[in-house]
Motif scaffolding. Structure first.
Motif, PDB file in Angstrom:
ATOM      1  N   ALA A 143     -18.028 -10.414   4.849  1.00  0.00           N
ATOM      2  CA  ALA A 143     -17.517 -11.700   5.323  1.00  0.00           C
ATOM      3  C   ALA A 143     -16.216 -12.029   4.613  1.00  0.00           C
ATOM      4  O   ALA A 143     -16.058 -11.723   3.430  1.00  0.00           O
ATOM      5  N   ALA A 144     -15.312 -12.646   5.351  1.00  0.00           N
ATOM      6  CA  ALA A 144     -14.029 -13.048   4.774  1.00  0.00           C
ATOM      7  C   ALA A 144     -13.503 -14.265   5.525  1.00  0.00           C
ATOM      8  O   ALA A 144     -13.585 -14.334   6.760  1.00  0.00           O
ATOM      9  N   TRP A 145     -12.997 -15.202   4.780  1.00  0.00           N
ATOM     10  CA  TRP A 145     -12.362 -16.380   5.386  1.00  0.00           C
ATOM     11  C   TRP A 145     -10.934 -16.008   5.762  1.00  0.00           C
ATOM     12  O   TRP A 145     -10.166 -15.557   4.917  1.00  0.00           O
ATOM     13  N   THR A 161     -19.032  -9.073   9.648  1.00  0.00           N
ATOM     14  CA  THR A 161     -19.475  -7.845  10.286  1.00  0.00           C
ATOM     15  C   THR A 161     -20.832  -7.495   9.692  1.00  0.00           C
ATOM     16  O   THR A 161     -20.972  -7.402   8.475  1.00  0.00           O
ATOM     17  N   VAL A 162     -21.818  -7.348  10.574  1.00  0.00           N
ATOM     18  CA  VAL A 162     -23.159  -6.955  10.141  1.00  0.00           C
ATOM     19  C   VAL A 162     -23.370  -5.523  10.607  1.00  0.00           C
ATOM     20  O   VAL A 162     -23.202  -5.220  11.786  1.00  0.00           O
ATOM     21  N   SER A 163     -23.724  -4.650   9.666  1.00  0.00           N
ATOM     22  CA  SER A 163     -23.969  -3.246   9.987  1.00  0.00           C
ATOM     23  C   SER A 163     -25.410  -2.914   9.625  1.00  0.00           C
ATOM     24  O   SER A 163     -25.859  -3.193   8.513  1.00  0.00           O
ATOM     25  N   SER A 164     -26.120  -2.311  10.586  1.00  0.00           N
ATOM     26  CA  SER A 164     -27.500  -1.915  10.350  1.00  0.00           C
ATOM     27  C   SER A 164     -27.940  -0.956  11.442  1.00  0.00           C
ATOM     28  O   SER A 164     -27.520  -1.075  12.597  1.00  0.00           O
ATOM     29  N   PRO A 174     -19.591  -7.206  15.020  1.00  0.00           N
ATOM     30  CA  PRO A 174     -18.562  -8.118  14.519  1.00  0.00           C
ATOM     31  C   PRO A 174     -18.803  -9.530  15.059  1.00  0.00           C
ATOM     32  O   PRO A 174     -19.278  -9.706  16.189  1.00  0.00           O
ATOM     33  N   SER A 175     -18.499 -10.508  14.238  1.00  0.00           N
ATOM     34  CA  SER A 175     -18.656 -11.887  14.674  1.00  0.00           C
ATOM     35  C   SER A 175     -17.623 -12.767  13.982  1.00  0.00           C
ATOM     36  O   SER A 175     -17.001 -12.363  13.003  1.00  0.00           O
ATOM     37  N   LEU A 198     -18.982 -22.921  15.959  1.00  0.00           N
ATOM     38  CA  LEU A 198     -18.937 -21.917  17.022  1.00  0.00           C
ATOM     39  C   LEU A 198     -19.156 -20.536  16.431  1.00  0.00           C
ATOM     40  O   LEU A 198     -18.449 -20.137  15.500  1.00  0.00           O
ATOM     41  N   PHE A 199     -20.134 -19.821  16.975  1.00  0.00           N
ATOM     42  CA  PHE A 199     -20.404 -18.447  16.585  1.00  0.00           C
ATOM     43  C   PHE A 199     -20.024 -17.548  17.748  1.00  0.00           C
ATOM     44  O   PHE A 199     -20.572 -17.698  18.847  1.00  0.00           O
ATOM     45  N   ASP A 200     -19.101 -16.634  17.543  1.00  0.00           N
ATOM     46  CA  ASP A 200     -18.735 -15.644  18.557  1.00  0.00           C
ATOM     47  C   ASP A 200     -19.214 -14.294  18.049  1.00  0.00           C
ATOM     48  O   ASP A 200     -18.760 -13.819  17.006  1.00  0.00           O
ATOM     49  N   VAL A 201     -20.146 -13.697  18.780  1.00  0.00           N
ATOM     50  CA  VAL A 201     -20.772 -12.442  18.366  1.00  0.00           C
ATOM     51  C   VAL A 201     -20.501 -11.386  19.432  1.00  0.00           C
ATOM     52  O   VAL A 201     -20.756 -11.615  20.620  1.00  0.00           O
ATOM     53  N   GLU A 202     -19.953 -10.241  19.010  1.00  0.00           N
ATOM     54  CA  GLU A 202     -19.707  -9.132  19.933  1.00  0.00           C
ATOM     55  C   GLU A 202     -20.916  -8.200  19.899  1.00  0.00           C
ATOM     56  O   GLU A 202     -21.165  -7.534  18.905  1.00  0.00           O
ATOM     57  N   ILE A 203     -21.659  -8.183  20.996  1.00  0.00           N
ATOM     58  CA  ILE A 203     -22.849  -7.342  21.082  1.00  0.00           C
ATOM     59  C   ILE A 203     -22.414  -5.952  21.542  1.00  0.00           C
ATOM     60  O   ILE A 203     -21.882  -5.803  22.642  1.00  0.00           O
TER      61      ILE A 203
END
Length: 101
Positions: A41-43, A52-55, A61-62, A72-77
């Motif tokens: 995470a970075a501001w 970015t969540v990796s698993s 990426p969000s 607002l949460f923007d999440v790229e599925i």
């Protein structure tokens, strides 16, 4: 996917809450997913957080945007994770409400 969560806290309080909880993000994500997860995470500025969540071989990426009356949460599925869209949206809503509650 965009998830919008209304709030009455104001930008400064939402930012303070987010900053205080970011340090344990990888641990919390691993617990939620049930395995190893890495969260970066970075501001980019005072009102925009990229994560970015990796698993399990996937990278999600969000971005989070803090507005005065909503978060607002923007999440790229990723294409291979379409099956998990509902689960991801539910998690974002639940954890976001907990943050704002």
């Amino acid at each position: 996917m965009r998830v919008t969560l209304p709030h009455t806290l104001g930008k400064d309080e939402v930012r303070r809450r987010m900053e205080s909880r970011l340090g344990r993000a990888s641990e919390k994500a691993s617990n939620l997913i049930g395995g190893m997860a890495q969260v970066e995470a970075a501001w980019s500025d005072a009102d925009h957080l990229t994560m970015t969540v990796s698993s399990m071989g996937f990278t999600v990426p969000s971005a989070v945007t803090i507005e005065e009356t909503q978060l607002l949460f923007d999440v790229e599925i990723p294409a291979g994770m379409g099956f998990a869209r509902g689960m991801i949206e539910t998690m974002v809503r639940e954890k976001g409400q907990k943050l704002l509650g």
